[in-house]
Design an enzyme around this catalytic site. Structure first.
Site, PDB file in Angstrom:
ATOM      1  N   HIS A   1      -8.439   1.606  -3.695  1.00  0.00           N
ATOM      2  CA  HIS A   1      -9.348   1.506  -2.537  1.00  0.00           C
ATOM      3  C   HIS A   1      -9.966   2.883  -2.309  1.00  0.00           C
ATOM      4  O   HIS A   1      -9.289   3.808  -1.857  1.00  0.00           O
ATOM      5  CB  HIS A   1      -8.505   1.044  -1.338  1.00  0.00           C
ATOM      6  CG  HIS A   1      -9.243   0.918  -0.055  1.00  0.00           C
ATOM      7  ND1 HIS A   1      -8.608   0.717   1.152  1.00  0.00           N
ATOM      8  CD2 HIS A   1     -10.581   0.973   0.240  1.00  0.00           C
ATOM      9  CE1 HIS A   1      -9.506   0.645   2.125  1.00  0.00           C
ATOM     10  NE2 HIS A   1     -10.697   0.809   1.602  1.00  0.00           N
TER      11      HIS A   1
ATOM     12  N   HIS B   1      -1.513  -1.369  -4.120  1.00  0.00           N
ATOM     13  CA  HIS B   1      -2.723  -0.875  -3.455  1.00  0.00           C
ATOM     14  C   HIS B   1      -2.624   0.639  -3.288  1.00  0.00           C
ATOM     15  O   HIS B   1      -1.635   1.153  -2.765  1.00  0.00           O
ATOM     16  CB  HIS B   1      -2.838  -1.571  -2.095  1.00  0.00           C
ATOM     17  CG  HIS B   1      -4.076  -1.248  -1.334  1.00  0.00           C
ATOM     18  ND1 HIS B   1      -5.263  -1.923  -1.520  1.00  0.00           N
ATOM     19  CD2 HIS B   1      -4.330  -0.329  -0.363  1.00  0.00           C
ATOM     20  CE1 HIS B   1      -6.190  -1.448  -0.691  1.00  0.00           C
ATOM     21  NE2 HIS B   1      -5.648  -0.469   0.024  1.00  0.00           N
TER      22      HIS B   1
ATOM     23  N   MET C   1     -11.955   5.279  -0.372  1.00  0.00           N
ATOM     24  CA  MET C   1     -12.546   5.615   0.934  1.00  0.00           C
ATOM     25  C   MET C   1     -13.183   6.995   0.794  1.00  0.00           C
ATOM     26  O   MET C   1     -12.718   7.986   1.368  1.00  0.00           O
ATOM     27  CB  MET C   1     -11.458   5.592   2.013  1.00  0.00           C
ATOM     28  CG  MET C   1     -11.065   4.180   2.407  1.00  0.00           C
ATOM     29  SD  MET C   1      -9.480   4.100   3.254  1.00  0.00           S
ATOM     30  CE  MET C   1      -8.394   4.044   1.836  1.00  0.00           C
TER      31      MET C   1
ATOM     32  N   ASP D   1      -4.604   4.011  -1.860  1.00  0.00           N
ATOM     33  CA  ASP D   1      -5.666   4.460  -0.955  1.00  0.00           C
ATOM     34  C   ASP D   1      -6.132   5.863  -1.306  1.00  0.00           C
ATOM     35  O   ASP D   1      -5.367   6.828  -1.192  1.00  0.00           O
ATOM     36  CB  ASP D   1      -5.144   4.477   0.482  1.00  0.00           C
ATOM     37  CG  ASP D   1      -4.999   3.084   1.047  1.00  0.00           C
ATOM     38  OD1 ASP D   1      -5.967   2.311   0.958  1.00  0.00           O
ATOM     39  OD2 ASP D   1      -3.912   2.772   1.566  1.00  0.00           O
TER      40      ASP D   1
ATOM     41  N   GLY E   1      -8.363   5.095   7.332  1.00  0.00           N
ATOM     42  CA  GLY E   1      -7.991   6.509   7.426  1.00  0.00           C
ATOM     43  C   GLY E   1      -6.500   6.734   7.548  1.00  0.00           C
ATOM     44  O   GLY E   1      -5.991   7.740   7.045  1.00  0.00           O
TER      45      GLY E   1
ATOM     46  N   MET F   1     -11.627  -4.581   6.264  1.00  0.00           N
ATOM     47  CA  MET F   1     -10.769  -3.627   6.976  1.00  0.00           C
ATOM     48  C   MET F   1     -10.420  -4.232   8.331  1.00  0.00           C
ATOM     49  O   MET F   1     -11.301  -4.547   9.124  1.00  0.00           O
ATOM     50  CB  MET F   1     -11.494  -2.291   7.177  1.00  0.00           C
ATOM     51  CG  MET F   1     -11.703  -1.481   5.913  1.00  0.00           C
ATOM     52  SD  MET F   1     -10.217  -1.196   4.899  1.00  0.00           S
ATOM     53  CE  MET F   1      -9.108  -0.390   6.052  1.00  0.00           C
TER      54      MET F   1
ATOM     55  N   SER G   1       0.852  -1.190   0.000  1.00  0.00           N
ATOM     56  CA  SER G   1       0.000   0.000   0.000  1.00  0.00           C
ATOM     57  C   SER G   1       0.888   1.240   0.000  1.00  0.00           C
ATOM     58  O   SER G   1       1.621   1.500   0.963  1.00  0.00           O
ATOM     59  CB  SER G   1      -0.885  -0.005   1.249  1.00  0.00           C
ATOM     60  OG  SER G   1      -1.568   1.219   1.354  1.00  0.00           O
TER      61      SER G   1
ATOM     62  N   ASP H   1      -6.777  -5.408   5.159  1.00  0.00           N
ATOM     63  CA  ASP H   1      -6.132  -4.104   5.038  1.00  0.00           C
ATOM     64  C   ASP H   1      -6.046  -3.441   6.407  1.00  0.00           C
ATOM     65  O   ASP H   1      -7.064  -3.057   6.983  1.00  0.00           O
ATOM     66  CB  ASP H   1      -6.978  -3.250   4.068  1.00  0.00           C
ATOM     67  CG  ASP H   1      -6.257  -1.997   3.622  1.00  0.00           C
ATOM     68  OD1 ASP H   1      -5.086  -1.815   3.984  1.00  0.00           O
ATOM     69  OD2 ASP H   1      -6.896  -1.197   2.890  1.00  0.00           O
TER      70      ASP H   1
ATOM     71  N   MET I   1      -8.590   8.823  -0.244  1.00  0.00           N
ATOM     72  CA  MET I   1      -9.371   9.294   0.915  1.00  0.00           C
ATOM     73  C   MET I   1      -9.823  10.729   0.666  1.00  0.00           C
ATOM     74  O   MET I   1      -9.070  11.536   0.113  1.00  0.00           O
ATOM     75  CB  MET I   1      -8.511   9.256   2.181  1.00  0.00           C
ATOM     76  CG  MET I   1      -7.886   7.907   2.471  1.00  0.00           C
ATOM     77  SD  MET I   1      -7.098   7.891   4.087  1.00  0.00           S
ATOM     78  CE  MET I   1      -6.187   6.335   4.008  1.00  0.00           C
TER      79      MET I   1
HETATM   80  C1  DX5 Z   1      -5.892   2.392   5.806  1.00  0.00           C
HETATM   81  C2  DX5 Z   1      -5.566   2.010   4.387  1.00  0.00           C
HETATM   82  C3  DX5 Z   1      -4.506   0.976   4.279  1.00  0.00           C
HETATM   83  C4  DX5 Z   1      -3.166   1.372   4.845  1.00  0.00           C
HETATM   84  C5  DX5 Z   1      -2.671   0.192   5.608  1.00  0.00           C
HETATM   85  O1  DX5 Z   1      -7.069   3.120   5.852  1.00  0.00           O
HETATM   86  O2  DX5 Z   1      -6.717   1.533   3.713  1.00  0.00           O
HETATM   87  O3  DX5 Z   1      -4.354   0.497   2.946  1.00  0.00           O
HETATM   88  O4  DX5 Z   1      -2.204   1.742   3.895  1.00  0.00           O
HETATM   89  O5  DX5 Z   1      -1.515   0.574   6.280  1.00  0.00           O
HETATM   90  P1  DX5 Z   1      -0.748  -0.351   7.287  1.00  0.00           P
HETATM   91  O6  DX5 Z   1      -0.356  -1.589   6.567  1.00  0.00           O
HETATM   92  O7  DX5 Z   1       0.422   0.484   7.678  1.00  0.00           O
HETATM   93  O8  DX5 Z   1      -1.671  -0.639   8.446  1.00  0.00           O
HETATM   94 ZN    ZN Z   2      -6.416   0.490   1.743  1.00  0.00          ZN
END
Ligand code: DX5
Ligand code: ZN
Length: 220
Positions: free
Chosen positions: A68, A35, A70, A37, A144, A139, A10, A175, A39
């Site tokens: 992903h 991956h 969010m 993210d 976040g 999740m 990620s 995740d 947000m």
């Molecule tokens: C969190 C994200 C994850 C994040 C995970 O909201 O969706 O993809 O990057 O990070 P780690 O692996 O550091 O928990």
């Molecule tokens: Zn994610």
């Protein structure tokens, strides 16, 4: 049927001044997909990246880009992410009042469709859309931020989802807080896509050592 284990670094935890290079290092060391993210500061308390960043990452790797979302009202943006080169678009169950329609829309763009569920969302709520998804993203932290601790109460839910999906060729991603310690537990529960930010991009020995530790923990 055994679902093949995939590792999805990620980029949230990557060094953004060297994003392309870091993605390439992860790819060279066995990443199955990348991956990304997204947000919006509304659905989750943080703001990150948009289609521009997906487009930039698309230029540096051939690996599938697993995006992903969010964000609220994802339908307004899925076309832009598909155009930017996303291979899969995962929306949140909690952000989609018309999830059935949203998933069909994503698939109509020729992109794999996923649904993510927050830690408080029960697996049973997926029963009526299970036939529409290519990916279920569980999740394992509250979304976040990277670097949060894995929530072990999500393990029975992973198991329940794998049971619900049966032999269907659906990926179950996990995740949040995935590292060499938590990897065996989530695999045993039935997950097959290991999404990891901090454990890879912030690994003390660098990205290669982070990838190696997860691969070893996964028996790869
Ligand atoms: C969190 C994200 C994850 C994040 C995970 O909201 O969706 O993809 O990057 O990070 P780690 O692996 O550091 O928990
Ligand atoms: Zn994610």
């Amino acid at each position: 049927m055994a679902h093949s284990v995939k590792i999805a670094p990620s980029v949230l935890s990557a060094d953004f001044t060297r994003l392309g290079e870091q993605v390439q290092i992860a790819a060279e060391h066995g990443a199955s997909q990348i991956h990304i993210d997204v947000m919006d500061g509304v659905f989750v308390p943080n703001i990150t990246m948009g289609p521009l960043v997906v487009k930039a990452i698309r230029r540096v790797t051939r690996l599938p880009l697993d995006v992903h979302l969010m964000i609220i009202e994802p339908d307004r943006h899925v076309q832009a992410f598909a155009d930017a080169g996303a291979s899969a678009l995962t929306v949140h169950f909690e952000a989609c009042p018309h999830l059935h329609r949203t998933l069909q829309y994503i698939k109509s763009l020729g992109v794999r469709a996923g649904v993510a569920i927050n830690p408080h969302t029960p697996a049973t709520l997926l029963s009526e859309i299970a036939h529409l998804v290519d990916i279920v993203l569980v999740m394992t932290v509250n979304p976040g931020f990277g670097g949060q601790a894995f929530l072990p109460e999500t393990l029975p839910k992973i198991r329940q989802i794998r049971q619900m999906l049966g032999e269907r060729p659906v990926d179950i991603g996990v995740d949040g807080g995935i590292d060499a310690q938590t990897t065996p537990q989530v695999l045993e529960a039935g997950a097959n896509v290991l999404i990891a930010g901090n454990a890879i991009f912030a690994a003390a020995g660098g990205i290669a050592s982070g990838m190696k530790a997860i691969k070893q923990a996964a028996g790869k």
